[in-house]
Every structure is written in C-alpha cells, then in structure tokens.
Design an enzyme around this catalytic site. Structure first.
Site, PDB file in Angstrom:
ATOM      1  N   CYS A 140       0.829  -1.212   0.000  1.00 17.42           N
ATOM      2  CA  CYS A 140       0.000   0.000   0.000  1.00 17.42           C
ATOM      3  C   CYS A 140       0.859   1.257   0.000  1.00 17.42           C
ATOM      4  O   CYS A 140       0.504   2.263  -0.626  1.00 17.42           O
ATOM      5  CB  CYS A 140      -0.955  -0.011   1.188  1.00 17.42           C
ATOM      6  N   THR A 141       1.988   1.197   0.673  1.00 14.29           N
ATOM      7  CA  THR A 141       2.914   2.330   0.681  1.00 14.29           C
ATOM      8  C   THR A 141       3.510   2.527  -0.711  1.00 14.29           C
ATOM      9  O   THR A 141       3.566   3.658  -1.220  1.00 14.29           O
ATOM     10  CB  THR A 141       4.027   2.117   1.725  1.00 14.29           C
TER      11      THR A 141
END
Length: 156
Positions: free
Chosen positions: A45-46
């Site tokens: 997600c980062t």
C-alpha cells in the site's frame, strides 16, 4: 449490488483526512482515479501510494483527482500522508460501504486465516460521475503508469 462500467457512482459521504465529509459527486467536472487499498503503512500500500504521489502532477495535468480509500480511520490516514508526503486525499471507509458498492470488500485468505478485507482495485470515473474503467486484483508494480496511460487516451 456492484456498480458496473457506464453507471453513475454512488454519492456516499466519507470522512477525508482533511476533516471534511467528501462525496464522489463533489468532483464532478474532473476525472476521478479512485483506488481502494487494504491498509495504511503496509509495504504494498505504501508503494502504491508513493507511485500515485510521484505521478500526481501528471494526473493533475489531465484534470484528474486521485482519491485513496481504505477502512483505516482518518487519524491513521493522517500519519500515512505525513510520513510519505502524499498530495491527495485519503477517505476513511470504516464501515466498508463504498468498498461494497464497488464490489471490493471480499473474503481474503492469508496464512490459512480467512477474513474480510479490501481487494486492491482502481476505478476511473468520468467528469459526469460515471464509471468508465476498472482494474481489479491490482498488482502494484506498473499499475499507476497503466492508469495514467488510460487517462491520457480518454482525455484526448
């Protein structure tokens, strides 16, 4: 009922990291790149958020707004934004209603455990508020570039 290509998107209100209530209808007149992701601060997600960040100006040049959505609360979104200098809004879908509207709240399996969660997906909404493109079960690598290329095609 899952929204289909060509249909109007729902006008559901969600809390934004900016502290205000946001609806997809607030962005009429612009393209919206709506991406659903499982959880703030996780590696995939980062990477995805930073890819959107790094291409933010290119999306803006195409009259597109990027909105990230996860079940995380607003305060966690704030930490995620501050840590990675994200220039776009993140919406808190804590009751996963918008995720259900788009059919991305799914049964998942990890290390033999089953649980409900977000299936990483991206949607493009046109300037009239209709869904025009979807990517489901997204693989992060190269995805943001693919979404950007799609927008380049449709905005010409």
């Amino acid at each position: 009922m899952t929204i289909e290509i060509g249909e109007q998107v729902p006008s559901r209100q969600l809390k934004s990291n900016s502290g205000k209530e946001v609806s997809l209808n607030d962005y009429r007149g612009k393209y919206v790149v709506l991406y659903f992701y499982p959880k703030d601060m996780t590696p995939g997600c980062t990477t995805e958020a930073c890819d959107f960040r790094d291409n933010h100006d290119s999306f803006s040049d195409l009259d597109a707004v990027i909105l990230g959505v996860s079940p995380d609360p607003v305060d966690r979104h704030e930490k995620f934004i501050n840590k990675h200098d994200l220039p776009f809004e993140l919406l808190a879908d804590e009751d996963h209603q918008l995720a259900e509207d788009f059919g991305v709240w799914k049964l998942k399996k990890n290390f033999g455990k089953e649980y409900m969660g977000i299936e990483r997906s991206t949607f493009v909404i046109d300037k009239e508020g209709k869904l025009i493109k979807e990517w489901r079960k997204v693989r992060v690598k190269g995805h943001v570039e693919e979404a950007l290329n799609y927008l380049r095609e449709v905005s010409n």
